[in-house]
Write an enzyme that holds these catalytic residues in place. Structure first.
Site: not given
Ligand code: ADE
Length: 235
Positions: A15, A199
């Protein structure tokens, strides 16, 4: 309101990698097992750190960022699971607010998710949100605004996603945002959260996460880079 010193947090290396590769680091310091990188990103002074996963990790890191990093605002960038059907993998969510989905003091009359003596939903900062929206628009990236739910579990078991969507009306779920939000709220520091969907918080979420989280995280980081450019230009 100008921001001249911005704290940037993520939970995972993937990230933050994109941002670290683009920032000019001038110093680093360590505390509580976390490393803080200070420097310039697109001309803006930033202090960046990997909070690691979960609420306690992110609260500790946020407090250090505020105390020793002396940042004026905090942005969390990373990935999240979608809780609504029409949110696609890769899409961006800017938090209008953050709440805990795993706090339950209902036995004493508090709404599900609310910690006593704190708001149930921690509202994100309007100026930061607008700048995030403009950064997305400049990059031609679709984005949504809505509530983000946080808790100390990766959501993938049958029924979990439906329960969260029903109980909290949140767009996405992750494991840090509300703890960052609470810490900023208690310190009076403006904050916001930007998440890209990795997801759908369902049975195949672990596989999707493995397949898509890096690319999704990179997309969120691209927006943060543009956001920093905007903040540094508007001074
Ligand atoms: N971060 C990304 N996907 C997630 C999920 N399904 N549950 C919790 N945190 C997440």
């Amino acid at each position: 309101m100008g921001i001249h010193r911005l704290g940037i947090l993520g939970a995972l290396d993937e990230e933050l990698e994109f941002l670290q590769n683009r920032m000019r680091c001038t110093s680093t310091w360590q505390r509580a097992g976390k490393t803080f990188f200070e420097g310039l990103l697109e001309g803006l002074t930033v202090v960046l750190s990997r909070a690691d996963v979960g609420k306690v990790n992110s609260a500790i890191t946020t407090q250090l960022l505020i105390d020793r990093g002396e940042v004026e605002a905090v942005i969390f960038t990373g990935v999240a699971g979608a809780l609504v059907a029409d949110l696609e993998i890769g899409e961006l969510v800017i938090a209008s607010g953050a709440l805990y989905h795993d706090v339950d003091v209902t036995a004493f009359g508090y709404p599900l998710g609310q910690v006593p003596r704190l708001p149930k939903v921690f509202a994100t900062d309007a100026f930061l949100n607008r700048e995030l929206q403009l950064a997305c628009t400049e990059l031609g990236l679709q984005h949504r605004m809505g509530t983000i739910a946080s808790g100390d579990s990766f959501i993938s078991r049958p029924g979990q996603r439906e329960t969260l969507a029903e109980n909290f009306g949140a767009l996405a779920v992750e494991m840090e945002g509300a703890a960052v939000a609470q810490t900023c709220y208690l310190n009076g520091i403006p904050f916001s959260l930007l998440r890209a969907i990795s997801d759908r918080a369902d049975g195949i979420a672990p596989d999707d996460f493995r397949a898509f989280s890096k690319r999704a995280a990179q997309r969120a980081a691209q927006v943060i880079t543009r956001f920093c450019r905007r903040l540094s230009a508007t001074g």
